[in-house]
Design a protein around this motif. Structure first.
Motif, short mmCIF file in Angstrom:
data_model
loop_
_atom_site.label_atom_id
_atom_site.label_comp_id
_atom_site.label_asym_id
_atom_site.label_seq_id
_atom_site.Cartn_x
_atom_site.Cartn_y
_atom_site.Cartn_z
N GLU A 82 4.99 -2.75 8.13
CA GLU A 82 4.89 -1.45 7.44
C GLU A 82 5.22 -1.60 5.95
O GLU A 82 6.03 -0.86 5.39
CB GLU A 82 5.80 -0.41 8.10
CG GLU A 82 5.34 -0.03 9.50
CD GLU A 82 6.16 1.11 10.09
OE1 GLU A 82 7.28 1.36 9.57
OE2 GLU A 82 5.68 1.74 11.05
N CYS A 83 4.59 -2.61 5.34
CA CYS A 83 4.69 -2.86 3.89
C CYS A 83 6.08 -3.30 3.44
O CYS A 83 6.38 -3.31 2.25
CB CYS A 83 4.27 -1.64 3.08
SG CYS A 83 2.58 -1.07 3.43
N THR A 84 6.94 -3.66 4.38
CA THR A 84 8.30 -4.08 4.04
C THR A 84 8.55 -5.48 4.57
O THR A 84 8.29 -5.77 5.74
CB THR A 84 9.34 -3.11 4.64
OG1 THR A 84 9.09 -1.79 4.14
CG2 THR A 84 10.76 -3.52 4.25
N LEU A 88 0.55 -6.92 9.37
CA LEU A 88 1.84 -7.43 9.85
C LEU A 88 1.82 -8.96 9.90
O LEU A 88 0.85 -9.55 10.37
CB LEU A 88 2.14 -6.87 11.24
CG LEU A 88 3.48 -7.27 11.89
CD1 LEU A 88 3.99 -6.15 12.78
CD2 LEU A 88 3.37 -8.56 12.71
N ILE A 89 2.89 -9.57 9.42
CA ILE A 89 3.05 -11.03 9.48
C ILE A 89 4.39 -11.33 10.13
O ILE A 89 5.41 -10.75 9.77
CB ILE A 89 3.03 -11.68 8.09
CG1 ILE A 89 1.77 -11.29 7.33
CG2 ILE A 89 3.13 -13.19 8.19
CD1 ILE A 89 1.77 -11.77 5.89
N ASP A 90 4.38 -12.25 11.07
CA ASP A 90 5.62 -12.68 11.72
C ASP A 90 5.70 -14.20 11.68
O ASP A 90 4.87 -14.89 12.26
CB ASP A 90 5.65 -12.19 13.17
CG ASP A 90 7.06 -12.12 13.73
OD1 ASP A 90 8.00 -12.53 13.03
OD2 ASP A 90 7.22 -11.66 14.87
N TRP A 91 6.68 -14.73 10.93
CA TRP A 91 6.93 -16.17 10.88
C TRP A 91 8.14 -16.49 11.75
O TRP A 91 9.20 -15.90 11.60
CB TRP A 91 7.20 -16.63 9.45
CG TRP A 91 5.97 -16.84 8.63
CD1 TRP A 91 5.44 -16.02 7.68
CD2 TRP A 91 5.11 -17.99 8.68
NE1 TRP A 91 4.30 -16.57 7.14
CE2 TRP A 91 4.07 -17.79 7.72
CE3 TRP A 91 5.10 -19.18 9.43
CZ2 TRP A 91 3.05 -18.71 7.51
CZ3 TRP A 91 4.08 -20.10 9.21
CH2 TRP A 91 3.07 -19.86 8.27
N HIS A 107 0.86 -1.18 0.00
CA HIS A 107 0.00 0.00 0.00
C HIS A 107 0.89 1.23 0.00
O HIS A 107 2.03 1.21 0.52
CB HIS A 107 -0.90 0.00 1.24
CG HIS A 107 -2.11 0.86 1.10
ND1 HIS A 107 -2.07 2.23 1.27
CD2 HIS A 107 -3.41 0.54 0.80
CE1 HIS A 107 -3.28 2.72 1.09
NE2 HIS A 107 -4.12 1.72 0.80
N THR A 108 0.40 2.31 -0.60
CA THR A 108 1.18 3.55 -0.60
C THR A 108 1.32 4.13 0.79
O THR A 108 2.30 4.79 1.11
CB THR A 108 0.51 4.59 -1.53
OG1 THR A 108 -0.86 4.76 -1.13
CG2 THR A 108 0.56 4.13 -2.98
N ASP A 109 0.31 3.86 1.64
CA ASP A 109 0.37 4.28 3.04
C ASP A 109 0.90 3.11 3.86
O ASP A 109 0.23 2.09 4.02
CB ASP A 109 -1.02 4.69 3.52
CG ASP A 109 -1.02 5.17 4.96
OD1 ASP A 109 0.06 5.15 5.61
OD2 ASP A 109 -2.09 5.56 5.45
N ARG A 110 2.10 3.24 4.40
CA ARG A 110 2.72 2.12 5.12
C ARG A 110 1.91 1.70 6.35
O ARG A 110 1.97 0.56 6.79
CB ARG A 110 4.14 2.49 5.55
CG ARG A 110 5.04 2.66 4.35
CD ARG A 110 6.48 3.03 4.69
NE ARG A 110 6.89 2.82 6.06
CZ ARG A 110 8.15 2.94 6.48
NH1 ARG A 110 9.08 3.30 5.61
NH2 ARG A 110 8.46 2.75 7.72
#
Length: 209
Positions: A88-90, A67-70, A59-62
């Motif tokens: 945050e989209c990263t 959120l995903i955490d593996w 998304h353009t807005d972070r």
């Protein structure tokens, strides 16, 4: 198998995403599973550990991304290892040298290609929506079958491998020395026998004088 979830949740304190598991997310069914799902797979196969929601990962807005955490846990060790964190989209991948055959699908599911003995263990995924509410927490216990020798090799440390090959090299050198000594003894015996035969040969004299 009991999994200490409190230790897993602890990894999220630094980014401020600790929430009560009874929260509701509008428009979504919150999935909070405490019972692990056991998965049996074979060496060389491909495995998918799913995310159970359609997530916003770009998304353009972070601040609008989920959120995903593996996280991975070796059953023989007490600590946890983060594999992927999408925040945050990263997307960031951790411990690249240990999880070379893992990647995330477009919706954040974990894909393990060409399964190896090192993939055996517990996988934990925790998902938060963009408002900070936890919407999924799943435990997957992956059993890699057909790996008797591979599992033994998996637990051999580099030092143990070094010692093994060092001892093997010593045995080879000793065998070569024995072979060389045997060859030298054989050659000495042959020379000694030839010398004795020469000494035992009769000597003939000319009596015409």
């Amino acid at each position: 198998m009991s999994i200490p979830g409190a230790e897993v949740i602890e990894v999220h304190r630094s980014i401020g995403h600790i929430h009560n598991s009874s929260q509701k997310d509008e428009g979504r069914h919150i999935v909070l599973r405490n019972v692990p799902e056991e998965i049996f797979t074979r060496l060389g196969s491909d495995l998918l550990l799913p995310i159970r929601h359609h997530l916003t990962l770009n998304h353009t807005d972070r601040g609008r991304c989920d959120l995903i955490d593996w996280i991975y846990k070796d059953p023989t060790r007490p600590d946890y290892t983060r594999i992927f964190l999408h925040y945050e989209c990263t997307l960031k991948k951790y411990e690249k040298k240990f999880f070379t055959n893992t990647r995330l699908s477009e919706n954040g599911s974990l894909i393990i290609s060409n399964v190896t003995p090192e993939n055996d263990g517990i996988y934990i995924v925790i998902v938060y929506n963009s408002t900070g509410e936890r919407i999924q927490r799943d435990y997957y216990i992956v059993h890699v079958e057909g790996q008797v020798w591979s599992r033994i090799r998996h637990f051999l440390s580099p030092i143990a491998v070094f010692v093994f090959y060092t001892v093997l090299l010593i045995f080879i050198v000793n065998d070569l020395r024995k072979m060389k000594n045997e060859k030298n003894r054989s050659e000495r015996k042959t020379r000694r026998r030839d010398q004795m035969e020469m000494e035992m040969e009769p000597t003939y004299y000319n009596d015409r004088n």
